[in-house]
Design a protein around this motif. Structure first.
Motif, PDB file in Angstrom:
ATOM      1  N   GLU A   1       0.570  -1.183  -0.169  1.00 45.68           N
ATOM      2  CA  GLU A   1      -0.246   0.170   0.499  1.00 45.68           C
ATOM      3  C   GLU A   1       1.167   1.577  -0.158  1.00 45.68           C
ATOM      4  O   GLU A   1       0.280   2.178  -0.762  1.00 45.68           O
ATOM      5  CB  GLU A   1      -1.245  -0.404   1.145  1.00 45.68           C
ATOM      6  CG  GLU A   1      -0.448   0.096   2.568  1.00 45.68           C
ATOM      7  CD  GLU A   1       0.169  -0.786   2.835  1.00 45.68           C
ATOM      8  OE1 GLU A   1       0.219  -1.522   2.497  1.00 45.68           O
ATOM      9  OE2 GLU A   1       0.673  -0.704   4.397  1.00 45.68           O
ATOM     10  N   LYS A   2       2.389   0.921   0.361  1.00 42.36           N
ATOM     11  CA  LYS A   2       2.489   2.668   0.242  1.00 42.36           C
ATOM     12  C   LYS A   2       2.867   3.588  -1.009  1.00 42.36           C
ATOM     13  O   LYS A   2       2.717   4.729  -1.097  1.00 42.36           O
ATOM     14  CB  LYS A   2       4.209   2.168   1.330  1.00 42.36           C
ATOM     15  CG  LYS A   2       4.278   1.547   2.770  1.00 42.36           C
ATOM     16  CD  LYS A   2       5.117   3.097   3.348  1.00 42.36           C
ATOM     17  CE  LYS A   2       5.187   2.103   4.783  1.00 42.36           C
ATOM     18  NZ  LYS A   2       5.130   3.364   5.633  1.00 42.36           N
ATOM     19  N   GLY A   3       3.656   2.801  -1.850  1.00 41.54           N
ATOM     20  CA  GLY A   3       3.661   3.307  -3.307  1.00 41.54           C
ATOM     21  C   GLY A   3       2.433   3.316  -4.114  1.00 41.54           C
ATOM     22  O   GLY A   3       2.857   4.620  -4.892  1.00 41.54           O
ATOM     23  N   VAL A   4       0.423   3.063  -4.006  1.00 40.10           N
ATOM     24  CA  VAL A   4      -0.070   3.558  -4.060  1.00 40.10           C
ATOM     25  C   VAL A   4      -0.223   4.997  -4.670  1.00 40.10           C
ATOM     26  O   VAL A   4      -0.383   5.876  -5.766  1.00 40.10           O
ATOM     27  CB  VAL A   4      -1.016   3.133  -3.556  1.00 40.10           C
ATOM     28  CG1 VAL A   4      -2.531   3.291  -4.293  1.00 40.10           C
ATOM     29  CG2 VAL A   4      -1.093   1.805  -3.457  1.00 40.10           C
ATOM     30  N   THR A   5      -0.207   6.474  -2.979  1.00 36.06           N
ATOM     31  CA  THR A   5      -0.595   7.652  -3.703  1.00 36.06           C
ATOM     32  C   THR A   5       0.767   8.177  -5.006  1.00 36.06           C
ATOM     33  O   THR A   5       0.808   9.145  -5.443  1.00 36.06           O
ATOM     34  CB  THR A   5      -1.064   8.184  -2.461  1.00 36.06           C
ATOM     35  OG1 THR A   5       0.219   8.183  -1.362  1.00 36.06           O
ATOM     36  CG2 THR A   5      -2.021   7.898  -1.893  1.00 36.06           C
TER      37      THR A   5
ATOM     38  N   ALA B   1      11.510   7.074  -5.552  1.00 32.46           N
ATOM     39  CA  ALA B   1      10.860   7.286  -4.561  1.00 32.46           C
ATOM     40  C   ALA B   1      10.260   5.405  -3.796  1.00 32.46           C
ATOM     41  O   ALA B   1      10.663   5.115  -2.970  1.00 32.46           O
ATOM     42  CB  ALA B   1       9.481   7.404  -4.673  1.00 32.46           C
ATOM     43  N   GLY B   2      10.175   4.649  -5.413  1.00 29.97           N
ATOM     44  CA  GLY B   2       9.397   3.012  -4.357  1.00 29.97           C
ATOM     45  C   GLY B   2      11.026   2.261  -4.079  1.00 29.97           C
ATOM     46  O   GLY B   2      10.931   2.061  -2.934  1.00 29.97           O
ATOM     47  N   ALA B   3      11.910   2.784  -4.143  1.00 37.90           N
ATOM     48  CA  ALA B   3      13.493   2.635  -3.179  1.00 37.90           C
ATOM     49  C   ALA B   3      13.497   2.646  -1.867  1.00 37.90           C
ATOM     50  O   ALA B   3      13.289   1.825  -1.049  1.00 37.90           O
ATOM     51  CB  ALA B   3      14.973   3.032  -4.155  1.00 37.90           C
ATOM     52  N   ARG B   4      13.208   4.152  -1.932  1.00 39.05           N
ATOM     53  CA  ARG B   4      12.839   4.651  -0.370  1.00 39.05           C
ATOM     54  C   ARG B   4      11.885   4.045   0.292  1.00 39.05           C
ATOM     55  O   ARG B   4      12.025   3.550   1.485  1.00 39.05           O
ATOM     56  CB  ARG B   4      13.146   6.524  -0.521  1.00 39.05           C
ATOM     57  CG  ARG B   4      12.855   7.288   0.301  1.00 39.05           C
ATOM     58  CD  ARG B   4      14.095   7.035   1.292  1.00 39.05           C
ATOM     59  NE  ARG B   4      14.125   8.608   2.717  1.00 39.05           N
ATOM     60  CZ  ARG B   4      12.738   8.335   3.313  1.00 39.05           C
ATOM     61  NH1 ARG B   4      12.327   6.687   3.996  1.00 39.05           N
ATOM     62  NH2 ARG B   4      12.545   8.974   4.590  1.00 39.05           N
ATOM     63  N   LEU B   5      10.408   3.929  -0.572  1.00 33.57           N
ATOM     64  CA  LEU B   5       9.813   3.832   0.649  1.00 33.57           C
ATOM     65  C   LEU B   5       9.968   2.357   1.010  1.00 33.57           C
ATOM     66  O   LEU B   5       9.371   1.448   1.429  1.00 33.57           O
ATOM     67  CB  LEU B   5       8.147   3.091  -0.060  1.00 33.57           C
ATOM     68  CG  LEU B   5       8.135   4.820  -0.739  1.00 33.57           C
ATOM     69  CD1 LEU B   5       6.700   4.890  -1.785  1.00 33.57           C
ATOM     70  CD2 LEU B   5       6.902   5.068   0.795  1.00 33.57           C
ATOM     71  N   GLY B   6      10.793   1.178   0.174  1.00 29.64           N
ATOM     72  CA  GLY B   6      11.998  -0.041   0.387  1.00 29.64           C
ATOM     73  C   GLY B   6      12.848  -0.093   1.425  1.00 29.64           C
ATOM     74  O   GLY B   6      13.533  -1.034   1.481  1.00 29.64           O
ATOM     75  N   ASN B   7      12.786   1.300   2.275  1.00 34.04           N
ATOM     76  CA  ASN B   7      14.147   1.490   2.686  1.00 34.04           C
ATOM     77  C   ASN B   7      15.450   0.761   2.502  1.00 34.04           C
ATOM     78  O   ASN B   7      16.393   0.555   3.134  1.00 34.04           O
ATOM     79  CB  ASN B   7      13.938   0.663   3.926  1.00 34.04           C
ATOM     80  CG  ASN B   7      13.223   1.609   5.188  1.00 34.04           C
ATOM     81  OD1 ASN B   7      12.759   2.975   5.334  1.00 34.04           O
ATOM     82  ND2 ASN B   7      11.827   1.010   5.696  1.00 34.04           N
ATOM     83  N   ALA B   8      15.997   1.300   0.922  1.00 32.06           N
ATOM     84  CA  ALA B   8      16.814   0.826   0.513  1.00 32.06           C
ATOM     85  C   ALA B   8      17.989   1.804   0.965  1.00 32.06           C
ATOM     86  O   ALA B   8      17.758   2.381   1.541  1.00 32.06           O
ATOM     87  CB  ALA B   8      17.431   1.239  -1.106  1.00 32.06           C
ATOM     88  N   SER B   9      19.146   1.229   0.556  1.00 39.58           N
ATOM     89  CA  SER B   9      20.286   1.839   1.780  1.00 39.58           C
ATOM     90  C   SER B   9      21.666   3.025   1.081  1.00 39.58           C
ATOM     91  O   SER B   9      20.902   2.715  -0.459  1.00 39.58           O
ATOM     92  CB  SER B   9      21.534   0.673   1.784  1.00 39.58           C
ATOM     93  OG  SER B   9      21.890  -0.021   1.064  1.00 39.58           O
TER      94      SER B   9
END
Ligand SMILES: CC(C)=CCC/C(C)=C/COP(=O)(O)OP(=O)(O)O
Ligand SMILES: C=C(C)CCOP(=O)(O)OP(=O)(O)O
Length: 273
Positions: free
Chosen positions: A44-48, A170-178
């Motif tokens: 659900e994190k990336g939807v908006t 944005a996708g990587a950040r929402l997945g807490n990428a290093s």
């Protein structure tokens, strides 16, 4: 759904829905969601952010098609927004999509405050006067002129690349990428943006208008510099393949090779629409 929630019924809403519901490939939201998934973000994190990004992209296309800019009659297989409605309505539909995009992120209850700030800041930076808007300005200024390959790449990096970069970062950040993975994904995004644009230029020469949903040959008509124009068709294909290698290598370094992102790179470099 968001458009109906954020607007009032009437001509403006009809005009916004006309362009948003026309479809298109939905490439940017797909890339954002695929990257978020590759880095393990909850779905659900990336939807908006994905919807907001498609709104910004759609606004840019509505304005790009206006007589003052590219003066195009067809988009996404249908008459352009100003042809279906009128110029004033098309300008306002674009304005509404742009402003709605950040409201959407700001009001998403599934996002942390820090995530909202990151997304709004990065999206507005990517779309703004040091990103897409500047790219469009340089693109307009270069019409009818011979420009270098470097200048052409710079235009594409801003005009097209920055929104694709936002999708991936944005996708990587929402997945807490290093931080390190974020940098590698940014490199991948830059190569992907150029792959996308080179293929777009190639399709303008070799594509089928029925399949693409917009006229072919418009770059020549508008006297635009393109990769096939500067490098020849074979040269453009070779350049694109080099970037495919760069993008796949960056994915591997970021530890997300073999995900749907690899398939997206392949799709973008071979798409026929
Ligand atoms: C601020 C604005 C209005 C930005 C427009 C950005 C953009 C990517 C336009 C389409 O590019 P294009 O003209 O190369 O593509 P197409 O052939 O689809 O019109
Ligand atoms: C950046 C460019 C070349 C504009 C078109 O983008 P897309 O090819 O992603 O357009 P849609 O599928 O969203 O209509």
């Amino acid at each position: 759904m968001y458009v109906r929630d954020y607007t009032v019924p009437g001509r403006l809403q009809d005009s916004i829905l006309y362009s948003i519901e026309a479809g298109g490939k939905r490439l940017r939201p797909i890339l954002l969601l695929a990257t978020a998934e590759a880095f393990g973000a909850p779905s659900e994190k990336g939807v908006t952010a994905a919807a907001a990004l498609e709104m910004v992209h759609t606004y840019s296309l509505i304005h790009d098609d206006l007589p003052a800019m590219d003066n195009d009659d067809y988009r996404r297989g249908m008459p352009t927004n100003h042809k279906k409605f009128d110029e004033a309505t098309a300008i306002l539909a674009g304005d509404a999509l742009l402003t709605m995009s950040t409201q959407l992120i700001a009001e998403d209850p599934s996002l942390e405050q820090t995530e909202k700030l990151f997304l709004i800041q990065e999206l507005t930076k990517a779309a703004g006067p040091r990103g897409m808007v500047e790219g469009q300005m340089q693109d307009m200024l270069s019409e009818g002129k011979e420009i270098s390959l470097e200048a052409l790449e710079n235009i594409h990096k801003n005009k097209t690349g920055r929104l694709l970069d936002f999708a991936i970062c944005a996708g990587a950040r929402l997945g807490n990428a290093s931080e390190e993975s974020m940098e590698q994904m940014s490199e991948m995004a830059e190569a992907l943006g150029l792959i996308f644009q080179i293929q777009d230029d190639i399709l303008d020469v070799t594509g089928d208008a029925e399949v693409i949903g917009k006229p072919v040959g418009s770059d020549v008509i508008n006297d635009k510099s393109t990769y096939p124009g500067l490098l020849g068709l074979d040269g453009a294909v070779n350049q694109k393949n080099d970037y495919v290698g760069t993008a796949q290598a960056a994915l591997k370094e970021a530890g997300v090779e073999g995900t749907v992102l690899s398939q997206l790179i392949h799709y973008l470099s071979t798409r026929d629409h």
